[in-house]
Structure formats: structure tokens, C-alpha cells
Design a protein around this motif. Structure first.
Motif, PDB file in Angstrom:
ATOM      1  N   GLU A 134      -5.572  61.021 -26.290  1.00 29.83           N
ATOM      2  CA  GLU A 134      -6.441  60.204 -27.502  1.00 29.83           C
ATOM      3  C   GLU A 134      -7.482  62.136 -27.502  1.00 29.83           C
ATOM      4  O   GLU A 134      -7.161  63.267 -26.113  1.00 29.83           O
ATOM      5  N   PRO A 135      -7.852  62.163 -28.272  1.00 30.71           N
ATOM      6  CA  PRO A 135      -9.073  63.330 -28.117  1.00 30.71           C
ATOM      7  C   PRO A 135      -9.427  63.586 -26.912  1.00 30.71           C
ATOM      8  O   PRO A 135     -10.294  62.221 -26.674  1.00 30.71           O
ATOM      9  N   ASP A 136     -10.004  64.177 -26.763  1.00 29.38           N
ATOM     10  CA  ASP A 136     -10.948  63.909 -24.868  1.00 29.38           C
ATOM     11  C   ASP A 136     -10.882  63.739 -24.064  1.00 29.38           C
ATOM     12  O   ASP A 136     -11.280  63.756 -22.717  1.00 29.38           O
ATOM     13  N   VAL A 137      -8.985  63.568 -24.171  1.00 30.25           N
ATOM     14  CA  VAL A 137      -8.619  62.453 -22.218  1.00 30.25           C
ATOM     15  C   VAL A 137      -7.715  63.031 -22.090  1.00 30.25           C
ATOM     16  O   VAL A 137      -7.337  63.086 -21.496  1.00 30.25           O
ATOM     17  N   GLY A 138      -7.096  63.865 -23.397  1.00 26.13           N
ATOM     18  CA  GLY A 138      -5.536  64.486 -22.691  1.00 26.13           C
ATOM     19  C   GLY A 138      -4.245  63.615 -21.426  1.00 26.13           C
ATOM     20  O   GLY A 138      -4.131  62.543 -22.361  1.00 26.13           O
ATOM     21  N   SER A 139      -4.732  64.407 -20.840  1.00 24.10           N
ATOM     22  CA  SER A 139      -3.194  63.035 -19.584  1.00 24.10           C
ATOM     23  C   SER A 139      -4.643  62.386 -18.509  1.00 24.10           C
ATOM     24  O   SER A 139      -3.918  61.084 -18.603  1.00 24.10           O
ATOM     25  N   ASP A 140      -5.593  62.137 -19.247  1.00 26.18           N
ATOM     26  CA  ASP A 140      -6.103  60.751 -18.831  1.00 26.18           C
ATOM     27  C   ASP A 140      -5.689  59.706 -18.942  1.00 26.18           C
ATOM     28  O   ASP A 140      -6.823  59.655 -19.668  1.00 26.18           O
ATOM     29  N   LEU A 141      -4.732  59.463 -19.681  1.00 26.24           N
ATOM     30  CA  LEU A 141      -4.529  58.308 -20.290  1.00 26.24           C
ATOM     31  C   LEU A 141      -5.549  56.754 -19.341  1.00 26.24           C
ATOM     32  O   LEU A 141      -5.987  56.079 -20.799  1.00 26.24           O
ATOM     33  N   ALA A 142      -5.358  57.043 -18.240  1.00 25.75           N
ATOM     34  CA  ALA A 142      -6.665  56.019 -18.591  1.00 25.75           C
ATOM     35  C   ALA A 142      -8.026  55.566 -19.224  1.00 25.75           C
ATOM     36  O   ALA A 142      -8.771  54.658 -18.955  1.00 25.75           O
ATOM     37  N   ALA A 143      -8.114  56.637 -19.436  1.00 19.91           N
ATOM     38  CA  ALA A 143      -9.681  56.893 -19.650  1.00 19.91           C
ATOM     39  C   ALA A 143      -9.638  56.950 -21.854  1.00 19.91           C
ATOM     40  O   ALA A 143     -11.088  56.722 -22.331  1.00 19.91           O
ATOM     41  N   LYS A 162      -5.620  58.721 -31.901  1.00 20.69           N
ATOM     42  CA  LYS A 162      -4.205  58.755 -31.020  1.00 20.69           C
ATOM     43  C   LYS A 162      -3.702  60.184 -31.239  1.00 20.69           C
ATOM     44  O   LYS A 162      -4.009  60.711 -32.958  1.00 20.69           O
ATOM     45  N   LEU A 163      -3.532  61.077 -30.303  1.00 18.30           N
ATOM     46  CA  LEU A 163      -3.390  63.049 -30.860  1.00 18.30           C
ATOM     47  C   LEU A 163      -1.951  63.327 -30.026  1.00 18.30           C
ATOM     48  O   LEU A 163      -1.457  62.541 -29.373  1.00 18.30           O
ATOM     49  N   TRP A 164      -1.607  64.548 -30.894  1.00 23.89           N
ATOM     50  CA  TRP A 164      -0.461  64.793 -30.424  1.00 23.89           C
ATOM     51  C   TRP A 164       0.825  64.090 -30.792  1.00 23.89           C
ATOM     52  O   TRP A 164       1.169  64.392 -29.921  1.00 23.89           O
ATOM     53  N   HIS A 217       4.777  69.289 -36.647  1.00 26.47           N
ATOM     54  CA  HIS A 217       5.419  67.995 -36.147  1.00 26.47           C
ATOM     55  C   HIS A 217       4.377  67.415 -35.876  1.00 26.47           C
ATOM     56  O   HIS A 217       4.486  66.051 -34.921  1.00 26.47           O
ATOM     57  N   PHE A 218       2.934  68.129 -35.299  1.00 24.38           N
ATOM     58  CA  PHE A 218       1.640  67.061 -34.139  1.00 24.38           C
ATOM     59  C   PHE A 218       1.251  66.444 -35.292  1.00 24.38           C
ATOM     60  O   PHE A 218       0.698  66.699 -36.750  1.00 24.38           O
ATOM     61  N   ASN A 219       0.921  65.574 -34.996  1.00 23.81           N
ATOM     62  CA  ASN A 219      -0.433  64.670 -35.750  1.00 23.81           C
ATOM     63  C   ASN A 219      -1.562  64.137 -35.183  1.00 23.81           C
ATOM     64  O   ASN A 219      -0.976  64.016 -33.817  1.00 23.81           O
ATOM     65  N   GLU A 220      -2.731  63.338 -35.970  1.00 28.27           N
ATOM     66  CA  GLU A 220      -3.623  63.151 -35.472  1.00 28.27           C
ATOM     67  C   GLU A 220      -3.106  61.538 -36.021  1.00 28.27           C
ATOM     68  O   GLU A 220      -3.057  61.485 -37.193  1.00 28.27           O
TER      69      GLU A 220
END
Length: 384
Positions: A134-143, A162-164, A217-220
């Protein structure tokens, strides 16, 4: 400190015969693909190719025959993945579905979902995307802040972004990781996974993200009061964190974690074939040694999966070391060959080098950033 061992896979004649069959098929199927196209393997989207390998029984290979699968070994599946990536095949149309979304459905989906979707994945007819970052969350999925709220009729109303999200614009389904109770401060509690029909769900919009090469190939993916049916829930409500960690073990465990830039290594060896320099020989020797070691470790993960064990920590190690190998390769290549990277070049080396340089930054992001992975490894080793 915990000792981490990568077991050796059990070799079999069936697997080696399969390898020969896959290579013969790929030699014909990919005969017209240029080295640059082969370098794009991960992002190469070709439904016809995915259908072709599906027809040969090379998708859903380990799944029960009840759902169209082949009930073959994990290592046989590994052979197919390894050979298709090494050959630079366009795998994106079946990649996520076969690697992680299908196994997640197999474990948590309803019988109706499994019978409706899994045979289509096996046939190469069903495209999935992954709804985690997600935006501003990145790999910190728990956030995660994307929220699904249960409605009076049992359905779910979803809002968030959802991002990327790779190939969301082509996908039939997404497995969405979201919050169904509490808030981001609750971290792992209150998260769930939902199955999203990307073609039929109103309130879902997909916006392109164009990469450095001008490609899409990436999307929001935006959810605005999107309504999902009651049976969209996968597994248990509130158990999304444990489920998504299992999904990530599949995502991080394969040979793709060190074969993303393999075409550049092939072109580099070709460019250096007439070189007699000790520096070039030493560099290629080190790269080859690293590749052999990573392959041994990755095959060890396949052995753990075959034994029904959780390879989470092993997968994180392979993913971290593999990304470092892939990202180092363009710099090593540039130091050895005096050619400017150029996507339009008639030199295969220069074109593949340019592509790999622009793709390399994402190698340490997808599947979890380097910092996240090293935190996982450190905790397992008792260092934090």
C-alpha cells in the motif's frame, strides 16, 4: 543461536526426464525471442504461452487431481520453474496464480471456489494479482489500512488502495490482504484475506504506473465502496497475517530469486568469450560460485516444501542473497565490458545490460524489502 540447514533435494529420473522435455519444448516455443525479450521473462505477459505450458500439465503440478492438478513432486515443479526462467520465457500471465494464489486457494478457499478457479489456473486461463503493498506502507504489511467491513447481508464493503500491483489490469482475480477489524496500531490482529473478482466487482479501479522504461505492468488499485460477496473471505476472519506469511513463503522460495538477471550473465559470458584477462576470469568464477550456492539453497527450500515443512526463514535468506546477486551483476558487467547500456542497441549485451540496470532496483523490493527480510532472519537467529 538457531542453526539453519538447507537439505538436499532427492534427485529422481522422472525429474531429469521432465527437465529434458521442458528444454525441448522451450527451444521450439522461444526460438524467435530476442535476448532482450528473454531478459523480460518476469514481466513478459503472453496468455498463449501460459496456455501452452498448461496443456502440458506444467501448471498446478503439485495440486490434487480433483482440481486439475498433476499430483507431482515439489521438485518436479521446481524443475519447470527453473528451466522456464533460465530460458527467459514470458511467465507473467500464470506466475502469481501458479506460485502463490493457487496454493492459498487450495488451502483456504471454499470447495466452490476451488472447483471454479483452480482448473482454470492449471489450464493457464486465469490471471491473478497480489493485493498486499500500500502507499506509505511498503513492506510493512501489518500497517495495512485497506478496510473491509461486513454488511448486514454478510457481504463486504471495501475501501482503500493497493500499490505496485503487477498486471492488475490483466487479472481475473486478486487475493486482497486487508483489515477487517481494529486499526493499523493493532498490527497483526484483525487482518483477513478476501478473493476479489477483478472483472465483475464494481468500485474497483486500476490506474497504471509506468516504469523507467516507459512500460506498464505496475498499477495502483483503488477500492471505493467495492462490495464483495459473503463467501469472498479466504480462511478465517482475523487470521490474515498468518495466512499471508504462508503465501509469502511461496513467493520468496523459488529460483526466481536469483534468475531474474540470468540473461545478463549469459550475454556477459558471450561478450567475454575472447577475453584472456585474469580479472574477467575471476569475476565470472565468483558469479558462477554464487549462482551454484544460491541454487543449492533454493533447491533445499523445495525439499522442505516437499516434506511439508515451513521454509519461511530459509526462503527469506535465499531471497535476500539472491537479490544481492542480481543487483550486483549489472555493475560487475559494466566493469568488465566497455559498452554503454542502450535498450535500442543492436548489441545484445548493451540492450540486456540497459534493461537489467533499470529493472534491478525492484529486485530487493518485491517479496519484502531487504530490511524486512533481515529482521526476519535476525529474529530467527535470536539476534533481536
Amino acid at each position: 543461536m538457531t542453526k539453519i540447514i538447507f537439505p538436499a533435494p532427492v534427485e529422481s529420473e522422472a525429474a531429469e526426464q521432465l527437465r529434458a522435455d521442458v528444454r525441448a519444448f522451450l527451444n521450439d516455443a522461444l526460438a524467435d525471442r530476442t535476448p532482450l525479450q528473454r531478459a523480460e521473462s518476469w514481466s513478459g505477459f503472453d496468455r498463449d504461452f501460459s496456455r501452452a505450458i498448461g496443456q502440458r500439465g506444467w501448471l498446478g503440478m503439485t495440486w490434487p487431481k480433483e482440481y486439475g492438478g498433476g499430483e507431482r513432486s515439489t521438485f518436479e515443479r521446481y524443475v519447470v520453474v527453473e528451466e522456464t526462467l533460465a530460458a527467459g520465457a514470458p511467465v507473467a500471465a500464470h506466475w502469481f496464480a501458479d506460485r502463490q494464489s493457487g496454493p492459498t486457494l487450495l488451502r483456504y478457499g471454499t470447495e466452490a471456489q476451488k472447483h471454479a478457479i483452480l482448473p482454470r489456473i492449471v489450464a493457464g486461463e486465469c490471471v491473478f494479482c497480489v493485493g498486499m503493498s500500500e502507499p506509505d506502507v511498503g513492506s510493512d504489511l501489518a500497517a495495512t489500512r485497506t478496510r473491509a467491513e461486513r454488511q448486514g447481508d454478510g457481504s463486504w464493503k471495501v475501501n482503500g488502495t493497493k500499490l505496485w500491483t503487477t498486471y492488475a489490469h490483466e487479472s481475473d482475480y486478486m487475493i486482497l490482504f486487508c483489515r477487517t477489524s481494529g486499526g493499523p496500531a493493532d498490527r497483526h490482529k484483525g487482518t483477513s484475506q478476501l478473493l476479489v473478482d477483478m472483472k465483475q466487482t464494481e468500485g474497483v479501479s486500476v490506474r497504471p504506473i509506468i516504469d523507467l522504461m516507459g512500460r506498464h505492468h505496475f498499477n495502483e488499485v483503488h477500492f471505493e465502496d467495492a462490495v464483495l460477496p459473503a463467501d469472498a473471505l479466504l480462511g478465517e476472519e482475523g487470521q490474515g497475517w498468518a495466512q499471508v506469511m504462508g503465501e509469502l513463503a511461496f513467493e520468496r522460495s523459488g529460483p526466481e530469486r536469483f534468475l531474474s538477471s540470468i540473461q545478463l550473465l549469459t550475454e556477459l559470458i558471450g561478450a567475454l568469450q575472447d577475453s584472456k584477462g585474469a580479472a574477467a576470469e575471476a569475476a565470472i568464477g565468483r558469479l558462477f560460485a554464487h549462482l551454484v550456492t544460491l541454487r543449492h539453497m533454493s533447491r533445499g527450500v523445495a525439499a522442505l516444501l516437499e516434506a511439508g515443512e515451513n521454509p519461511g526463514i530459509h526462503s527469506a535468506i535465499v531471497k535476500d542473497l539472491g537479490a544481492a546477486f542480481e543487483q550486483d551483476l549489472p555493475d560487475i558487467a559494466r566493469s568488465l565490458v566497455d559498452e554503454e547500456p542502450d535498450l535500442q542497441s543492436t548489441s545484445n549485451f548493451a540492450a540486456v545490460l540497459a534493461y537489467t540496470m533499470m529493472a534491478a532496483p525492484v529486485f530487493s523490493l518485491r517479496g519484502g524489502t531487504r530490511e524486512i527480510l533481515r529482521g526476519i532472519i535476525a529474529r530467527q537467529l535470536g539476534l533481536r
